[in-house]
Structure formats: structure tokens, C-alpha cells
Design a protein around this motif. Sequence first.
Motif, PDB file in Angstrom:
ATOM      1  N   GLN A   1      38.793  44.894  55.965  1.00  7.92           N
ATOM      2  CA  GLN A   1      37.490  44.227  55.899  1.00  7.92           C
ATOM      3  C   GLN A   1      36.726  44.650  54.653  1.00  7.92           C
ATOM      4  N   ALA A   2      36.757  45.932  54.329  1.00 10.63           N
ATOM      5  CA  ALA A   2      36.029  46.434  53.165  1.00 10.63           C
ATOM      6  C   ALA A   2      36.554  45.807  51.877  1.00 10.63           C
ATOM      7  N   VAL A   3      37.869  45.753  51.726  1.00  3.82           N
ATOM      8  CA  VAL A   3      38.461  45.205  50.503  1.00  3.82           C
ATOM      9  C   VAL A   3      38.188  43.703  50.380  1.00  3.82           C
ATOM     10  N   CYS A   4      38.438  42.957  51.453  1.00  7.86           N
ATOM     11  CA  CYS A   4      38.262  41.501  51.385  1.00  7.86           C
ATOM     12  C   CYS A   4      36.798  41.121  51.181  1.00  7.86           C
ATOM     13  N   ALA A   5      35.891  41.838  51.831  1.00  5.27           N
ATOM     14  CA  ALA A   5      34.466  41.532  51.670  1.00  5.27           C
ATOM     15  C   ALA A   5      33.997  41.805  50.243  1.00  5.27           C
ATOM     16  N   ARG A   6      34.439  42.904  49.667  1.00 10.76           N
ATOM     17  CA  ARG A   6      34.038  43.229  48.287  1.00 10.76           C
ATOM     18  C   ARG A   6      34.641  42.240  47.302  1.00 10.76           C
ATOM     19  N   LEU A   7      35.885  41.840  47.518  1.00  8.68           N
ATOM     20  CA  LEU A   7      36.516  40.847  46.645  1.00  8.68           C
ATOM     21  C   LEU A   7      35.776  39.519  46.737  1.00  8.68           C
ATOM     22  N   TRP A   8      35.439  39.098  47.929  1.00  9.39           N
ATOM     23  CA  TRP A   8      34.748  37.818  48.145  1.00  9.39           C
ATOM     24  C   TRP A   8      33.385  37.811  47.450  1.00  9.39           C
ATOM     25  N   ARG A   9      32.643  38.896  47.606  1.00 10.74           N
ATOM     26  CA  ARG A   9      31.305  38.951  46.990  1.00 10.74           C
ATOM     27  C   ARG A   9      31.377  38.985  45.466  1.00 10.74           C
ATOM     28  N   ALA A  10      32.474  39.521  44.929  1.00  7.37           N
ATOM     29  CA  ALA A  10      32.586  39.664  43.477  1.00  7.37           C
ATOM     30  C   ALA A  10      33.059  38.386  42.788  1.00  7.37           C
ATOM     31  N   LEU A  11      33.582  37.433  43.548  1.00  5.73           N
ATOM     32  CA  LEU A  11      34.119  36.218  42.934  1.00  5.73           C
ATOM     33  C   LEU A  11      32.993  35.310  42.433  1.00  5.73           C
ATOM     34  N   PRO A  12      33.105  34.787  41.219  1.00  2.27           N
ATOM     35  CA  PRO A  12      32.132  33.803  40.740  1.00  2.27           C
ATOM     36  C   PRO A  12      32.155  32.558  41.622  1.00  2.27           C
ATOM     37  N   ALA A  13      31.042  31.848  41.694  1.00  2.00           N
ATOM     38  CA  ALA A  13      30.927  30.703  42.594  1.00  2.00           C
ATOM     39  C   ALA A  13      31.920  29.594  42.259  1.00  2.00           C
ATOM     40  N   HIS A  14      32.295  29.467  40.995  1.00  2.00           N
ATOM     41  CA  HIS A  14      33.159  28.349  40.603  1.00  2.00           C
ATOM     42  C   HIS A  14      34.636  28.600  40.906  1.00  2.00           C
ATOM     43  N   VAL A  15      35.015  29.819  41.263  1.00  2.00           N
ATOM     44  CA  VAL A  15      36.428  30.137  41.507  1.00  2.00           C
ATOM     45  C   VAL A  15      36.875  29.525  42.831  1.00  2.00           C
ATOM     46  N   ARG A  16      37.893  28.683  42.750  1.00  2.00           N
ATOM     47  CA  ARG A  16      38.427  28.037  43.956  1.00  2.00           C
ATOM     48  C   ARG A  16      39.736  28.687  44.414  1.00  2.00           C
ATOM     49  N   GLU A  17      40.520  29.185  43.455  1.00  2.00           N
ATOM     50  CA  GLU A  17      41.784  29.845  43.795  1.00  2.00           C
ATOM     51  C   GLU A  17      41.712  31.304  43.369  1.00  2.00           C
ATOM     52  N   ILE A  18      42.019  32.196  44.315  1.00  2.00           N
ATOM     53  CA  ILE A  18      41.988  33.636  44.033  1.00  2.00           C
ATOM     54  C   ILE A  18      43.349  34.016  43.494  1.00  2.00           C
ATOM     55  N   THR A  19      43.397  34.247  42.195  1.00  2.00           N
ATOM     56  CA  THR A  19      44.654  34.488  41.496  1.00  2.00           C
ATOM     57  C   THR A  19      44.849  35.973  41.208  1.00  2.00           C
TER      58      THR A  19
END
Length: 323
Positions: free
Chosen positions: A232-250
Motif C-alpha cells: 500500500q505504501a509503495v503504490c500510494a506514493r507512486l500514484w501520488r507522484a505521477l503527473p496527471a497526464h500519464v496514462r500508462e505507468i511505464t
Amino acid sequence: CEELVSRWRGHRLTVLSGTSGAGLTSLVRAGVVPRVAGPAIEVLPVGRIAAGSTFPIAALPEHNPHTLALLGAWSPSEPQTKLAGLTLVDFLRKRWRYTRHTDAYGRVVGMFSAIDQVEELVTGQVDGGRFSERFIEELAEALREIPELHVLLCVRRDYKGELIARLAAGGCAVDAQFELRPLSPAAALDAVRLPLAGTGRSFAPGIAEEIVEGLTGNGDGDAPEVAPALLQAVCARLWRALPAHVREITELELRRRGGVSQLIADYCDRVVVTVSSDHGMSPEALWSWLQESFVTGLGKRALVDEGLATTRELRNAVVRALR
């Protein structure tokens, strides 16, 4: 989740156990409590028995701090002065008198209470443990006097045996148990992927697997497992750090955040800074204590036994906050 709901509904006193980070609190609050609710069922707010009140203790009548903490969680709008001195059965009798309902067939179904982090009955040696003994006696009385009451106790697996023994000595017979294990890699992969459904985002091939692999280790046995708290900690931090325009997490997006190891390190930094601030310490001092206590000279993980009041000269209040 459904199996635990079934055990709680079918038994008077159920113990839910698991390792630290297995997700006991999340399971109870987000999964079990909403599912146990139904017609003619009252589900009390999830409670704890640790004193969390800032009300001046000297201004309160004589009371059991475990009982007062739980009553405060059950009735947060009630003044502490009115709750202090009440026993569990006093409070529940009054509440049940006014909230008791029947279903469509005239049956009284029940009142359900989940109490989190009950290991504090074992670890919190306040007043030589007499408050814990009295609390267990009150719980036993409530179960005897209110036949419709069903209680779910959540405890870390390390303390389950001692807790059950103390409950039995105080007249509380545990009639059901459930152990929550960490996630298997396959289940962890579902936990990473499925929440993205409907968000317009997705993982590039192999990225969800890389996250799970970076969090997978061996537990008590040889089977690989993943701690839900770290996931949960890793996924939540990754999600919050992604720019709004990113559609695919590469792979590139994951690397820009330093990968799984850096996301975990960032999470640990935040926890250490928060706990040290809450307890009047410097983050550097807390990091030093962690490294000296839990990392051997060969860089391996060490195990440390918790003391009665301090652990390796650090107050147990700080240790429990970290945990």
C-alpha cells in the motif's frame, strides 16, 4: 473476508490475528465491518483500548483507562466525564435498550463490536496489569449479560497465545479464531492491478510484476509473501507522484521515482520524521537506534525483544508508534 464475517456472526468472541503489516486494521474497517452490517444489527465503531484522550486525568472520576478509551471510541460525542466510571455492560445495556431492533421476522439479530490492537492488554503494563485484568472481567460480564453481543478482537500474532490465556483466566472463552496471512505474490499482483480499473490508467507490461517482485520476501515458512502495508505504501506514493497526464505507468515512470527501493525508503523517511517529531526526538537519533538495533555488522536483519518499559534504551511508546 467473507469467512471472517461468517465466524464473527456465528460466535460470541472471535480473535483475529496476523503479523505486523498484514493489514488487520484495513481488513476490519474496509472489509469486515461494512459486510457484517444488516437489518436489526448494530455495529459499533471500531474501538481501541489505548488511552487517546487529552482530557486531564486528574479531573476524571476513578476509571479504567482501557474501558474509557473503548467507550470514547464507541461514543465519540459523549463527554469523557460522563463515560468515566461506566463499565462496558453499563454502557452497552443503555445503548442496546435504545437501539435494539428486530428483523422482518421479529428476530433480534445482534450488536457487533470490533476492538483493534488488543495486544495492548498484554504489552501495556499499566498499574501492574490490574487495569487489563479488570477490563477482561468487564468484557466477560458484557458477554454474559448481553446475549446478542458479538466481539471481534484484533491482535498481533506474537501476542495471540498470551492474550487468549489471559482472556480465559478472566472468564472470556474464545470460541473462534482467524489468522490473516500476508499476500501471496499472485494476490499482491491483483492488489496492484485491479484498483486501476476505471481510472483510465494502466501498467505497461511487466511493471506490476516488478513492483510485486521488489516487495516479495519469505515469511515464517519458505513460501514467498508480500506485506500489504508495504504494498500500500509503495503504490500510494507512486500514484501520488505521477503527473496527471500519464496514462500508462511505464518503466521510465517507475525509475523517475527511484524504483521500488526508493519508494520504500521515502516512506520510511516520512515515518521516522513523523514519529521522532511526535516524541520529541531528532530523526537522526531515531535512525541511529534503528540501525544499531536491527542491522547486524554483516548487514543482516536482527531481531530485538521488547522490554517492559524500554527497548534498547528507547521508550516503548516510540517503538509502538514506529510499529
